[in-house]
Enzyme design. Structure first.
Site, PDB file in Angstrom:
ATOM      1  N   ARG A  35       0.933  -1.218  -0.216  1.00 37.19           N
ATOM      2  CA  ARG A  35      -0.111   0.081   0.005  1.00 37.19           C
ATOM      3  C   ARG A  35       0.894   1.243   0.148  1.00 37.19           C
ATOM      4  O   ARG A  35       1.899   1.182   0.723  1.00 37.19           O
ATOM      5  CB  ARG A  35      -0.814  -0.081   1.251  1.00 37.19           C
ATOM      6  CG  ARG A  35      -2.109  -0.456   1.363  1.00 37.19           C
ATOM      7  CD  ARG A  35      -2.627  -0.280   2.643  1.00 37.19           C
ATOM      8  NE  ARG A  35      -3.773  -1.283   2.844  1.00 37.19           N
ATOM      9  CZ  ARG A  35      -5.252  -1.404   2.592  1.00 37.19           C
ATOM     10  NH1 ARG A  35      -5.526  -0.063   1.864  1.00 37.19           N
ATOM     11  NH2 ARG A  35      -5.864  -2.289   2.636  1.00 37.19           N
ATOM     12  N   GLY A 271     -19.974  -8.614   5.677  1.00 38.54           N
ATOM     13  CA  GLY A 271     -18.860  -9.258   6.589  1.00 38.54           C
ATOM     14  C   GLY A 271     -17.614  -9.337   5.719  1.00 38.54           C
ATOM     15  O   GLY A 271     -17.413  -8.650   4.512  1.00 38.54           O
ATOM     16  N   ALA A 320      -9.429  -4.775  15.113  1.00 37.01           N
ATOM     17  CA  ALA A 320      -8.184  -4.201  15.231  1.00 37.01           C
ATOM     18  C   ALA A 320      -7.376  -4.617  16.268  1.00 37.01           C
ATOM     19  O   ALA A 320      -6.049  -4.904  16.421  1.00 37.01           O
ATOM     20  CB  ALA A 320      -8.106  -2.851  14.884  1.00 37.01           C
ATOM     21  N   HIS A 444     -18.644  11.758  39.945  1.00 41.04           N
ATOM     22  CA  HIS A 444     -19.880  12.504  39.685  1.00 41.04           C
ATOM     23  C   HIS A 444     -19.884  13.873  39.037  1.00 41.04           C
ATOM     24  O   HIS A 444     -19.209  14.578  39.332  1.00 41.04           O
ATOM     25  CB  HIS A 444     -20.950  12.520  40.938  1.00 41.04           C
ATOM     26  CG  HIS A 444     -22.094  13.353  40.514  1.00 41.04           C
ATOM     27  ND1 HIS A 444     -23.333  12.559  39.802  1.00 41.04           N
ATOM     28  CD2 HIS A 444     -22.563  14.388  40.741  1.00 41.04           C
ATOM     29  CE1 HIS A 444     -24.166  13.222  39.631  1.00 41.04           C
ATOM     30  NE2 HIS A 444     -23.950  14.322  40.327  1.00 41.04           N
TER      31      HIS A 444
END
Ligand code: FAD
Length: 465
Positions: A35, A271, A320, A444
């Site tokens: 690539r 998929g 990944a 909180h």
């Protein structure tokens, strides 16, 4: 000719992480990938560009739906799709460039090209044959195809995920085939951009294998956001003209009646499959599983000594972080250490709004084993912070052993679920009980308080329920 300790094939999250760990452990390492940029599917055409588009379109959604209520008035932003794609490209470039920097920093050679022949002790790239003590194959995966459906990303009418990340314009009507993570994330992106999105799915529930409560709630929330679903539908073919498509399908409940859906773009998201073409594995004697993955033992070694494999090209979830973990672990094994991956604790995340995150065992799996787990559930409607940001939809669900109170699994649908899940992962790694989480002070106002409340619900009860 160079002599390497390790040559790794494929620079995705499995391969590049493995290369860095090998180098850190003192091995002379090379990484092969043809690539233009490093980072594999994940950084170039997967996790990262999809998250950039999800972020940009989430901002648009906030501006259109929630700004006015918070007193932020004015014209809501218009979409400059070309600019949004260029932002996405910038994000990708920054990340792939970062990996190139890390390779240089760790003195790893990037052999730019595709490995054409692998054998014990040898890897061929172009005309050069390199000697190496060990080979790690991390050649990843590619989108699965669907019988009767021809993907052509250049034409832009029937596309896979790679094409969907780079459509020339926002379609008016998008049909997504497959209600899995990739289909729902990209479907959400285009729905927020104004497309009419219909998801066609063969199964009766979205995100197959996920906690059933989450599946139901998630589908309802996505429907509220405008996505339409056709469930139990088997797509037989897609007819195309230059600019339009017709999706032909039958419903499982009426298999003789063919139905059609018109679309400007069809995204095939059914998929991914392992990719190892051109590596000459057969000649090297490397065995595959029945599903076409490279078969490995529990040390990621193939049946050929000195050839290892990791990531999407082997068994396990195509994620990944699973590839990264295997990348580090195999490096440690090669260095003579004890590499380890805890496969029962790999979280799965969907980065829609709200996010969905799961880890460990589901309630249904335990019930199928004849066990009766204890369930602690807390709705985000009772979480002050979630309400403040208009994200009161969803819940935290803890699945806990009834006798020992040990946490066995969790499912979260709500704000920042993909980050919150890690508190539960760490708890589970340390064998924590629900009470351990319940007794831990949580700041909180945070979304994480919902995790504590779900843990409290496993004992004497949640406070804000
Ligand atoms: P890959 O990333 O596929 O990399 C393999 C590399 O090997 C490629 O660069 C390829 O060029 C190279 N290669 C192949 N053959 C050769 C050869 N002969 N010689 C040299 N190099 C070769 N996962 C997540 O965990 N989270 C997400 O949010 C997420 N989002 C996704 C979104 C989309 C749209 C897609 C498509 C995937 C997503 N995934 C996500 C999945 C994730 O991208 C993969 O699980 C991950 O990239 C697998 O890593 P890998 O290293 O095994 O292989």
């Amino acid at each position: 000719m160079s002599q390497y300790d390790v040559i790794i094939i494929g620079a995705g999250p499995g391969g590049y992480v493995s290369a860095i760990r090998c180098a850190q452990l003192g091995m002379k390492t090379a990484l092969v990938d043809g690539r233009e940029t490093l980072g594999g599917t994940c950084l170039n055409v997967g996790c990262i560009p999809s998250k950039a588009l999800l972020h940009a379109t989430h901002m648009l959604h906030e501006a259109e739906h929630n700004f006015a209520a918070m007193g932020l008035k004015g014209k809501s932003p218009s979409v400059d799709w070309k600019q949004m794609k260029s932002y996405k490209t910038d994000v990708v470039t920054q990340n792939t460039g970062g990996i190139e920097f890390l390779l240089k920093k760790n003195k790893i050679d990037w052999i730019k090209g595709y490995a054409s022949k692998v054998a014990a002790g040898k890897v061929k790239v172009g005309d050069t044959e390199y000697d190496t003590k060990n080979v790690v194959i991390a050649s990843g995966s590619v989108p699965s195809t669907l019988l009767g459906v021809k993907v052509d990303n250049d034409k832009g009418v029937v596309v896979d995920s790679t094409g969907a990340l780079d459509l020339p314009k926002v379609p008016k009507k998008l049909t997504v085939i497959g209600a899995g993570v990739i289909g729902l994330e990209l479907g959400s992106v285009y729905a927020r951009l104004g497309a009419e999105v219909t998801v066609v799915e063969y199964m009766d529930a979205i995100c197959s294998g996920m906690d059933a409560d989450v599946q139901r709630s998630f589908k309802r929330i996505l429907e509220k956001q405008g996505l339409k679903f056709v469930m139990g539908a088997a797509v037989s073919s897609v007819d195309t003209t230059k600019t339009k498509a017709k999706v032909n399908y039958t419903l499982k409940k009426s298999p003789d009646e063919e139905q059609t859906l018109d679309a400007d773009v069809v995204l095939v998201a059914t998929g991914r499959k392992p990719f190892h073409d051109g590596l000459g594995l057969e000649a090297a004697g490397v065995k595959l599983t029945k599903r076409g993955q490279i078969a490995t033992d529990d040390r990621w070694q193939t049946n050929v000594s000195g050839i290892y494999a990791i990531g999407d090209v082997i068994e396990g979830p195509m994620l990944a972080h699973k590839a990264e973990d295997e990348g580090m672990a195999v490096a440690e094994v090669i260095a003579g250490k004890h590499g380890h991956v805890n496969y029962s604790l790999i979280p799965g995340v969907v980065y829609t709004t709200p996010e969905v995150a799961t880890v460990g065992t589901t309630e249904a799996e335990l019930k199928a084993e004849g066990k009766k787990p204890k369930i602690g559930k807390f709705m985000f409607m009772g979480n002050a912070r979630a309400k403040a940001v208009h994200q009161g939809d969803g819940f935290v669900k803890l699945i806990v052993d009834k006798e020992t109170d040990r946490v066995l699994g969790a499912a979260i649908i709500g704000p920042a679920a993909g980050d919150m899940i890690h508190e539960i992962c760490v708890a589970m790694e340390f064998g924590a009980s629900a009470q351990d989480i319940a007794m831990t002070c949580h700041a909180h106002p945070t979304y994480s308080e919902a995790v504590r409340e779900a843990a409290l619900a496993c004992g004497d009860g949640a406070i804000h329920a």
